[in-house]
Scaffold this motif. Structure first.
Motif, PDB file in Angstrom:
ATOM      1  N   UNK A 197       0.764  -1.236   0.000  1.00 55.19           N
ATOM      2  CA  UNK A 197       0.000   0.000   0.000  1.00 55.19           C
ATOM      3  C   UNK A 197       0.793   1.283   0.000  1.00 55.19           C
ATOM      4  N   UNK A 198       2.110   1.224  -0.208  1.00 52.35           N
ATOM      5  CA  UNK A 198       2.922   2.444  -0.256  1.00 52.35           C
ATOM      6  C   UNK A 198       2.716   3.118  -1.612  1.00 52.35           C
ATOM      7  N   UNK A 199       2.416   4.422  -1.604  1.00 54.22           N
ATOM      8  CA  UNK A 199       2.144   5.163  -2.837  1.00 54.22           C
ATOM      9  C   UNK A 199       3.425   5.403  -3.616  1.00 54.22           C
ATOM     10  N   UNK A 200       3.382   5.196  -4.923  1.00 54.46           N
ATOM     11  CA  UNK A 200       4.517   5.455  -5.801  1.00 54.46           C
ATOM     12  C   UNK A 200       3.999   5.725  -7.197  1.00 54.46           C
ATOM     13  N   UNK A 201       4.815   6.291  -8.092  1.00 55.01           N
ATOM     14  CA  UNK A 201       4.375   6.493  -9.476  1.00 55.01           C
ATOM     15  C   UNK A 201       4.071   5.142 -10.129  1.00 55.01           C
ATOM     16  N   UNK A 202       3.263   5.182 -11.189  1.00 55.50           N
ATOM     17  CA  UNK A 202       3.002   3.956 -11.933  1.00 55.50           C
ATOM     18  C   UNK A 202       4.336   3.377 -12.402  1.00 55.50           C
ATOM     19  N   UNK A 203       4.517   2.079 -12.177  1.00 52.99           N
ATOM     20  CA  UNK A 203       5.825   1.468 -12.391  1.00 52.99           C
ATOM     21  C   UNK A 203       5.687   0.192 -13.205  1.00 52.99           C
ATOM     22  N   UNK A 204       6.562   0.065 -14.205  1.00 51.79           N
ATOM     23  CA  UNK A 204       6.652  -1.145 -15.008  1.00 51.79           C
ATOM     24  C   UNK A 204       8.066  -1.694 -14.898  1.00 51.79           C
ATOM     25  N   UNK A 205       8.208  -2.988 -15.185  1.00 55.56           N
ATOM     26  CA  UNK A 205       9.520  -3.615 -15.068  1.00 55.56           C
ATOM     27  C   UNK A 205       9.754  -4.577 -16.228  1.00 55.56           C
ATOM     28  N   UNK A 206      10.961  -4.533 -16.756  1.00 55.87           N
ATOM     29  CA  UNK A 206      11.427  -5.495 -17.752  1.00 55.87           C
ATOM     30  C   UNK A 206      12.342  -6.476 -17.024  1.00 55.87           C
TER      31      UNK A 206
END
Length: 541
Positions: free
Chosen positions: A36-45
């Motif tokens: 539940x920690x707020x962060x920017x939208x994140x994607x991973x390769x």
């Protein structure tokens, strides 16, 4: 809008939280996101595309696992350079590039400053990855081709000599690179939060439950790799200020389509605290949440950004690990105080490769000739491209010499951790020095008699080398000839090391001998009179 379709590219909330697959940085972020920690939208390769390129484009002896096991430093350096070049020049992966282009189209509406593309190496200990120089980032990336180029750039970090040497020394036997994608946050304030008091020489200054925060107006300046003045704030567990040092902050980092640049901070904000009560309480709440996830008790270091009063987590890693500079542990005092003039700022790998052995050998040669016991600890190390001296080891060698008082030597070093250093030096014995004194004295007499000849020979060699370099056009010099010239330069530096250490030893020996002799008849002011008689030695001390 269609989702990027590639088996290795996924939203962080859907990715497997395994460091071997998505790297330690992405795994840590994923764990916090799911709590539940707020962060920017994140994607991973994940690491699979990196491993595929390595397997298909590189010879087996150039793969990271092979380079990490290689015992020959020069062979490792040569193969790593070849592997990096092949990796950067490898044919594009069309499926991956199409997926990255689709990712950009999906995130473009929420990324007016472009994307932050960060390396996430498959190293379990985050501090090891940081010390190895594997935490690179590219900011303001826009478009599929630019994303693909940024990915290749971060993959190439796996073949940097610094990373391979550091990880090999720590018995790491495999390395792969994943990549994290986030919109660059248009931050009002950013910084780093440490949730636990640091260990090490300055640890007694901090108390359990306190938080340490570095903060800055706008986007954090350290993403540029430069130095900047930051607000340093110690907070209580509930966010109250215990102590703070407010810096003059004239500039803020700005990201545009042309890259990163510096913008001016409003004059009324330059010396004002970045953290008002609302922001401090938000950071305290984040620290509590991180504490709840901290099973090992090491704490977290969290990079954050405020958009207005909304707090976003950008990166997080364990606060401590085994990622200390080579040659020391968590109690070792490292300092740049005495090296900033000669090796200021971030130093190129070539300069470090030439200068580090030169400085290391100079210290070792000098103290061995003076009769001190020289430890195996490394005396100079590179941390994020900057040179640091191991003061704990250097000063333990220095105070073995009669006439050098521990307190005076520590004060001369000019560092903050004076009390910690004095604690480390209180048990140093001079028994070994006196045992070696007959041999040391005989050697010093012989070397001092030959100093003039030694210096003349060194000067002649230096003049010849300078003349030879001036006659060379480095632009058209073939690679093999350049290698020969660099080897000759290293040999010349080696000779210079011997001369410098010999002359330094002679001066320090003269100073100590004069101090001891004068002290018998005039105890008060003996050191000052000896310094006058052996002019210049104070600087050498």
């Amino acid at each position: 809008m269609s989702l990027p379709e590639h088996p290795s590219l996924s939203a962080l909330e859907d990715a497997p939280l395994e460091p071997r697959k998505i790297g330690g940085k992405a795994a840590a972020l994923g764990t916090l996101l799911r709590r539940g920690v707020a962060m920017p939208v994140t994607w991973v390769l994940d690491t699979a595309p990196f491993r595929d390129v390595v397997e298909t484009e590189l010879p087996s002896e150039h793969e990271p696992r092979a380079l990490l096991k290689l015992k020959k430093p020069l062979a490792r350096l040569e193969r790593a350079a070849q592997a990096r070049q092949r990796l950067l020049e490898a044919p594009p992966n069309e499926a991956l590039e199409q997926a990255l282009a689709a990712l950009w189209r999906r995130l473009e509406p929420v990324a007016p400053w472009g994307l932050a593309v960060r390396a996430s190496p498959s190293v379990d200990d985050d501090s090891e990855a940081s010390m190895a120089g594997l935490t690179g980032a590219v900011l303001g990336v826009r478009g599929g081709p630019a994303l693909a180029a940024a990915v290749r750039q971060l993959w190439a970090l796996a073949f940097s000599p610094r990373a391979l040497v550091y990880l090999a020394q720590r018995k790491v036997r495999d390395l792969a690179m994943a990549v994290v994608f986030q919109p660059v946050v248009i931050a009002d304030v950013s910084g780093v939060l440490a949730t636990r008091p640091p260990t090490g020489p300055l640890a007694p200054r901090e108390r359990q439950g306190e938080r340490l925060v570095n903060a800055w107006w706008g986007l954090a300046p350290w993403v540029e790799g430069g130095d900047a003045a930051l607000d340093v704030v110690r907070l209580s567990a509930n966010g109250d200020v215990i102590e703070q040092r407010l810096a003059d902050k004239p500039l803020r980092l700005v990201v545009s389509s042309e890259g990163t640049s510096w913008g001016e901070v409003a004059p009324e904000l330059r010396q004002r605290s970045c953290l008002d009560g609302t922001r401090r309480r938000s950071l305290a709440a984040l620290a509590h949440r991180l504490d709840a996830l901290d099973e090992g008790g090491d704490g977290y270091e969290a990079a954050f950004a405020f958009v207005g009063d909304r707090l976003l987590l950008l990166q997080a890693q364990r606060g401590r690990g085994v990622g200390f500079p080579e040659g020391g542990g968590e109690q070792t005092v490292w300092s740049r105080t005495t090296v900033t003039e000669s090796l200021s700022g971030v130093v190129s790998p070539l300069t470090l490769s030439l200068s580090e052995p030169f400085v290391e050998e100079s210290f070792r040669h000098t103290f061995e000739r003076l009769g001190s016991s020289v430890p195996d600890d490394r005396l100079i190390a590179s941390v994020h491209g900057r040179a640091y001296l191991n003061l704990s080891a250097l000063l333990r060698m220095a105070v073995q010499l009669p006439g050098l008082d521990a307190h005076a030597v520590v004060q001369l070093a000019g560092v903050e951790a004076t009390e910690a250093l004095e604690r480390q030096l209180h048990d140093v014995s001079r028994r070994g020095f006196y045992t070696r004194l007959p041999l040391t004295a005989a050697r010093q007499i012989a070397e001092q008699g030959a100093i003039g000849t030694l210096v003349e020979q060194a000067e002649a060699l230096a003049v010849d080398a300078e003349r030879a370099v001036e006659e060379i056009d480095l632009v058209i010099l073939p690679d093999d000839a350049l290698v020969i010239r660099l080897r000759e330069l290293r040999e010349l530096l080696g000779r210079a090391t011997t001369v410098l250490a010999t002359v330094t030893t002679a001066y320090v020996t003269s100073h100590l001998a004069l101090s001891a002799t004068i002290g018998r008849s005039a105890p008060v002011g003996a050191d000052r009179l000896a310094a006058v008689l052996s002019a210049g030695v104070i600087g050498l001390e």
